[in-house]
Design a protein around this motif. Structure first.
Motif, PDB file in Angstrom:
ATOM      1  N   GLY A   1       0.774  -1.240   0.000  1.00  7.96           N
ATOM      2  CA  GLY A   1       0.000   0.000   0.000  1.00  7.96           C
ATOM      3  C   GLY A   1       0.806   1.291   0.000  1.00  7.96           C
ATOM      4  N   ILE A   2       2.087   1.221  -0.358  1.00  8.19           N
ATOM      5  CA  ILE A   2       2.862   2.465  -0.421  1.00  8.19           C
ATOM      6  C   ILE A   2       2.408   3.270  -1.648  1.00  8.19           C
ATOM      7  CG2 ILE A   2       4.901   1.811  -1.799  1.00  8.19           C
ATOM      8  CD1 ILE A   2       5.047   3.578   1.583  1.00  8.19           C
ATOM      9  N   PHE A   3       1.857   2.532  -2.637  1.00  8.44           N
ATOM     10  CA  PHE A   3       1.123   3.167  -3.729  1.00  8.44           C
ATOM     11  C   PHE A   3      -0.339   2.788  -3.502  1.00  8.44           C
ATOM     12  CE2 PHE A   3      -1.139   2.487  -7.720  1.00  8.44           C
ATOM     13  CZ  PHE A   3      -1.077   3.744  -8.263  1.00  8.44           C
ATOM     14  N   ASP A   4      -1.244   3.772  -3.420  1.00  6.92           N
ATOM     15  CA  ASP A   4      -2.629   3.472  -3.065  1.00  6.92           C
ATOM     16  C   ASP A   4      -3.559   4.507  -3.714  1.00  6.92           C
ATOM     17  OD1 ASP A   4      -5.095   3.023  -1.730  1.00  6.92           O
ATOM     18  OD2 ASP A   4      -4.014   2.160  -0.023  1.00  6.92           O
ATOM     19  N   ILE A   5      -4.534   4.026  -4.501  1.00  7.51           N
ATOM     20  CA  ILE A   5      -5.436   4.967  -5.189  1.00  7.51           C
ATOM     21  C   ILE A   5      -6.567   5.463  -4.286  1.00  7.51           C
ATOM     22  CG2 ILE A   5      -4.989   4.230  -7.564  1.00  7.51           C
ATOM     23  CD1 ILE A   5      -7.530   2.471  -7.320  1.00  7.51           C
ATOM     24  N   THR A   6      -6.617   4.982  -3.033  1.00 11.23           N
ATOM     25  CA  THR A   6      -7.652   5.510  -2.137  1.00 11.23           C
ATOM     26  C   THR A   6      -7.142   6.720  -1.332  1.00 11.23           C
ATOM     27  OG1 THR A   6      -7.087   3.929  -0.386  1.00 11.23           O
ATOM     28  CG2 THR A   6      -8.826   3.283  -1.929  1.00 11.23           C
ATOM     29  N   VAL A   7      -6.152   7.433  -1.891  1.00  9.14           N
ATOM     30  CA  VAL A   7      -5.604   8.615  -1.214  1.00  9.14           C
ATOM     31  C   VAL A   7      -6.437   9.866  -1.464  1.00  9.14           C
ATOM     32  CG1 VAL A   7      -3.186   7.864  -1.176  1.00  9.14           C
ATOM     33  CG2 VAL A   7      -4.077   9.113  -3.157  1.00  9.14           C
ATOM     34  N   GLY A   8      -7.580   9.724  -2.139  1.00  6.38           N
ATOM     35  CA  GLY A   8      -8.394  10.880  -2.546  1.00  6.38           C
ATOM     36  C   GLY A   8      -8.614  11.922  -1.474  1.00  6.38           C
ATOM     37  N   LYS A   9      -8.980  11.480  -0.255  1.00  3.98           N
ATOM     38  CA  LYS A   9      -9.237  12.450   0.842  1.00  3.98           C
ATOM     39  C   LYS A   9      -7.984  13.252   1.156  1.00  3.98           C
ATOM     40  CE  LYS A   9     -13.320  12.190   3.216  1.00  3.98           C
ATOM     41  NZ  LYS A   9     -14.026  11.082   3.886  1.00  3.98           N
ATOM     42  N   LEU A  10      -6.843  12.555   1.218  1.00  2.00           N
ATOM     43  CA  LEU A  10      -5.571  13.200   1.553  1.00  2.00           C
ATOM     44  C   LEU A  10      -5.129  14.162   0.445  1.00  2.00           C
ATOM     45  CD1 LEU A  10      -3.108  13.286   3.550  1.00  2.00           C
ATOM     46  CD2 LEU A  10      -2.064  11.575   2.066  1.00  2.00           C
ATOM     47  N   SER A  11      -5.150  13.688  -0.803  1.00  2.00           N
ATOM     48  CA  SER A  11      -4.688  14.549  -1.904  1.00  2.00           C
ATOM     49  C   SER A  11      -5.624  15.747  -2.076  1.00  2.00           C
ATOM     50  CB  SER A  11      -4.561  13.763  -3.209  1.00  2.00           C
ATOM     51  OG  SER A  11      -5.766  13.103  -3.524  1.00  2.00           O
ATOM     52  N   GLY A  12      -6.918  15.557  -1.702  1.00  3.96           N
ATOM     53  CA  GLY A  12      -7.876  16.662  -1.773  1.00  3.96           C
ATOM     54  C   GLY A  12      -7.583  17.740  -0.735  1.00  3.96           C
ATOM     55  N   LEU A  13      -6.904  17.368   0.364  1.00  7.72           N
ATOM     56  CA  LEU A  13      -6.521  18.357   1.370  1.00  7.72           C
ATOM     57  C   LEU A  13      -5.375  19.220   0.854  1.00  7.72           C
ATOM     58  CD1 LEU A  13      -6.425  16.214   4.671  1.00  7.72           C
ATOM     59  CD2 LEU A  13      -8.167  17.893   4.034  1.00  7.72           C
ATOM     60  N   TRP A  14      -4.380  18.574   0.264  1.00  6.49           N
ATOM     61  CA  TRP A  14      -3.189  19.291  -0.208  1.00  6.49           C
ATOM     62  C   TRP A  14      -3.458  20.056  -1.500  1.00  6.49           C
ATOM     63  CZ3 TRP A  14       1.636  19.623   2.107  1.00  6.49           C
ATOM     64  CH2 TRP A  14       1.849  18.779   3.201  1.00  6.49           C
ATOM     65  N   ASN A  15      -4.135  19.378  -2.457  1.00  6.70           N
ATOM     66  CA  ASN A  15      -4.442  20.007  -3.750  1.00  6.70           C
ATOM     67  C   ASN A  15      -3.218  20.541  -4.484  1.00  6.70           C
ATOM     68  OD1 ASN A  15      -7.108  19.988  -4.803  1.00  6.70           O
ATOM     69  ND2 ASN A  15      -7.761  21.078  -2.953  1.00  6.70           N
ATOM     70  N   ILE A  16      -2.064  19.899  -4.305  1.00  7.41           N
ATOM     71  CA  ILE A  16      -0.839  20.411  -4.937  1.00  7.41           C
ATOM     72  C   ILE A  16      -0.951  20.282  -6.456  1.00  7.41           C
ATOM     73  CG2 ILE A  16       1.675  20.091  -5.153  1.00  7.41           C
ATOM     74  CD1 ILE A  16       1.712  19.329  -2.222  1.00  7.41           C
ATOM     75  N   GLY A  17      -0.534  21.327  -7.137  1.00  6.87           N
ATOM     76  CA  GLY A  17      -0.656  21.353  -8.590  1.00  6.87           C
ATOM     77  C   GLY A  17      -1.882  22.132  -9.030  1.00  6.87           C
ATOM     78  N   THR A  18      -2.692  22.566  -8.057  1.00  9.37           N
ATOM     79  CA  THR A  18      -3.856  23.387  -8.398  1.00  9.37           C
ATOM     80  C   THR A  18      -3.724  24.742  -7.705  1.00  9.37           C
ATOM     81  OG1 THR A  18      -5.312  22.919  -6.529  1.00  9.37           O
ATOM     82  CG2 THR A  18      -5.224  21.254  -8.275  1.00  9.37           C
ATOM     83  N   GLU A  19      -4.652  25.634  -8.007  1.00 11.78           N
ATOM     84  CA  GLU A  19      -4.603  26.966  -7.397  1.00 11.78           C
ATOM     85  C   GLU A  19      -5.021  26.935  -5.928  1.00 11.78           C
ATOM     86  OE1 GLU A  19      -6.296  30.203  -9.896  1.00 11.78           O
ATOM     87  OE2 GLU A  19      -6.185  28.682 -11.462  1.00 11.78           O
ATOM     88  N   ASP A  20      -5.671  25.815  -5.516  1.00 13.21           N
ATOM     89  CA  ASP A  20      -6.137  25.711  -4.131  1.00 13.21           C
ATOM     90  C   ASP A  20      -5.126  25.013  -3.224  1.00 13.21           C
ATOM     91  OD1 ASP A  20      -8.555  26.777  -5.103  1.00 13.21           O
ATOM     92  OD2 ASP A  20      -9.196  24.764  -5.718  1.00 13.21           O
ATOM     93  N   ALA A  21      -3.898  24.840  -3.704  1.00  8.31           N
ATOM     94  CA  ALA A  21      -2.896  24.118  -2.922  1.00  8.31           C
ATOM     95  C   ALA A  21      -2.646  24.794  -1.580  1.00  8.31           C
ATOM     96  CB  ALA A  21      -1.590  24.029  -3.716  1.00  8.31           C
ATOM     97  N   ARG A  22      -2.531  23.984  -0.516  1.00 13.06           N
ATOM     98  CA  ARG A  22      -2.232  24.524   0.822  1.00 13.06           C
ATOM     99  C   ARG A  22      -1.685  23.409   1.696  1.00 13.06           C
ATOM    100  NH1 ARG A  22      -6.097  23.256   4.839  1.00 13.06           N
ATOM    101  NH2 ARG A  22      -7.735  21.932   3.987  1.00 13.06           N
ATOM    102  N   VAL A  23      -1.067  23.790   2.814  1.00 15.40           N
ATOM    103  CA  VAL A  23      -0.581  22.783   3.752  1.00 15.40           C
ATOM    104  C   VAL A  23      -1.688  22.505   4.765  1.00 15.40           C
ATOM    105  CG1 VAL A  23       1.203  22.209   5.435  1.00 15.40           C
ATOM    106  CG2 VAL A  23       1.761  23.654   3.467  1.00 15.40           C
TER     107      VAL A  23
END
Lengths: 128, 352
Positions: free
Chosen positions: B120-142
């Motif tokens: 699971g070091i590669f996992d497509i169920t990271v949606g919630k996490l990647s949605g928090l960071w939003n890196i690569g979009t204008e809404d990116a934040r820590v």
């Protein structure tokens, strides 16, 4: 010369045909120049095509997009000099100087590509 | 009698000359279209797309460019993007379960398979996490630590259930994100399409994920040269060249899509175990194998794992090869491609 079957007019005809042949091939050799062309694309449409080898003085182009972005054009180079987007990836790309170089501002849907003859030692494509 | 003979000779010579001119003309035309590819650059899947095709008929190459661009845009809109309402992934995320297109289904299945082989070091169920960071979009934040702690338990590939009719079901708290494999999957679909065309060879780059297709008419042995981006240089700088036949190549690096906040740099490859951008001994990993989506998934996993026994074992499982670039400019090349990789920048050192 004893050209048994050829009249003078036949020889003339052959020469004329050879000249036509040479004229047909000429463009192929003439087109092999070192020209470097910048193509600016906005919303998937080509909006400007600049022969960078013909540019003598640096100037700016406002791409009139949102977020705002400005491109600087100079002799054999082009680059994003200003962008209002947060990540500034396009500005950080730096100067484009070789055929195949690309810079893009994804938020403003703009893109600059350099066209021209790639040198033979350049790779076909780059993975990043 | 003599005059007639002369006329016949003249006619024959004229015909031969015309045939020669037409022949040379055609030969040059053909050589010309096979010595320069038809190339197009555009924006698709939120990244730069460059298509380049060789074919003796430029109409075929132009049609291939139009179709490839369409494939990329439709794959994004209708299948993969979680931001596009109505895409397969958005439907699964909104309803918890949905029937999806077979391309999406097979891709999810293959991703789950990779997850099972790397714990699971590669996992497509990271949606919630990647949605928090939003890196690569204008809404990116820590995100805050609390937000990350809340998202971590939702990441678990083994809770995704696949069943007949291409149905995909996720846990009620989970969200899918196929962003890590979308570009490679686009390369897979384009390759399938190209097989039905007269395109001789070409390359497609979807944001740096590469399809190397067919044979290269400009090289003696029909092979291709793929440059590997120099992680320490500018965007167009490369530090090595891979000489290869038809294949898929994908790179994951910490220099792409970066968020800078409070003077600290955050890159876009998240470690699903920590919730933060992955930190390992590498700055970039390039994977070469026979599937685009797989090359994407493996390069992501290998980047998070770093140059290690785990990543080498994972590559072995899929008969894949890789180039690891460490933060101190050491380069590790797996055996399968060791002879095909040439370092072009002397500041990098290949470790044996």
């Amino acid at each position: 010369m004893n050209l048994k079957f050829l009249k003078k007019s036949d020889v003339a005809l052959i020469i004329i045909l050879l000249i036509i042949c040479a004229i047909c091939l000429l463009p192929k050799y003439l087109s092999k120049s070192d020209s470097l062309t910048a193509v600016i694309i906005k919303d998937g449409q080509e909006i400007e095509r600049i022969d960078l080898s013909a540019v003598t003085e640096e100037y700016e182009i406002d791409l009139q997009c949102t977020p705002k972005a400005t491109i600087t054009v100079g002799p054999n180079y082009i680059f994003y000099s200003y962008a209002e987007c947060p990540d500034k990836l396009c500005v950080n790309t730096g100067k484009l100087t070789h055929a195949g170089d690309t810079a893009a501002c994804i938020p403003s849907k703009t893109l600059v590509v350099l066209e021209g003859q790639k040198s033979s030692d350049q790779p076909d494509v780059i993975t990043y | 009698m003599n005059g007639k003979k002369k006329t016949i000779t003249t006619v024959i010579i004229v015909i031969l000359l015309i045939a020669a001119i037409v022949g040379v003309g055609l030969a040059l035309r053909k050589k010309n279209t096979l010595s320069t590819p038809v190339t197009n650059s555009t924006i698709g899947m939120g990244t730069v797309v460059v298509e380049s095709f060789y074919c003796s008929d430029t109409d075929v190459s132009n049609a291939a460019i139009t179709k490839s661009t369409k494939i990329i845009n439709e794959l994004d809109k209708k299948r993969l993007s979680w931001r596009e309402d109505g895409s397969d992934v958005a439907k699964v995320n909104a309803n918890g379960s949905s029937s999806v297109d077979s391309v999406t289904y097979d891709c999810i299945k293959n991703c789950l398979n990779v997850s099972s082989k790397c714990d699971g070091i590669f996992d497509i169920t990271v949606g919630k996490l990647s949605g928090l960071w939003n890196i690569g979009t204008e809404d990116a934040r820590v995100p805050s630590d609390e937000e990350i702690d809340a998202a971590l338990p939702t990441i678990n590939y083994s809770r995704v259930a696949l069943s007949g009719d291409n149905k995909v079901e996720i846990g009620a708290d989970q969200k899918l994100d196929l962003g890590a494999v979308g570009k490679g999957l686009a390369c897979d679909v384009i390759k399938e399409y190209l097989a039905d065309t007269d395109v001789v060879g070409g390359t497609v780059s979807v944001g740096g994920s590469i399809l190397v297709y067919g044979s290269n008419p400009t090289s003696k042995d029909k092979s291709w040269n793929v440059g590997v981006r120099d992680p320490f240089g500018n965007e167009s700088d490369y530090m090595a060249v891979i000489n290869c036949g038809p294949c898929f190549i994908s790179t994951s690096g910490d220099y792409e899509k970066v968020l800078v906040a409070d003077g600290k740099k955050y890159h876009h490859i998240l470690n699903p175990k920590t919730g933060y951008p992955a930190e390992s001994n590498v700055t970039g990993v390039t994977v070469i194998c026979d599937s685009g989506a797989l090359s994407d998934a493996l390069s992501t996993a290998c980047f998070i794992l770093g140059y290690s026994d785990e990543s080498l074992k994972l590559l072995d499982e899929y008969n894949a090869n890789a180039i690891f670039i460490t933060k101190d400019k050491k380069v590790y090349v797996t055996k399968g491609i060791a002879d095909s990789v040439t370092i072009t920048n002397d500041s990098f050192k290949v470790e044996k």
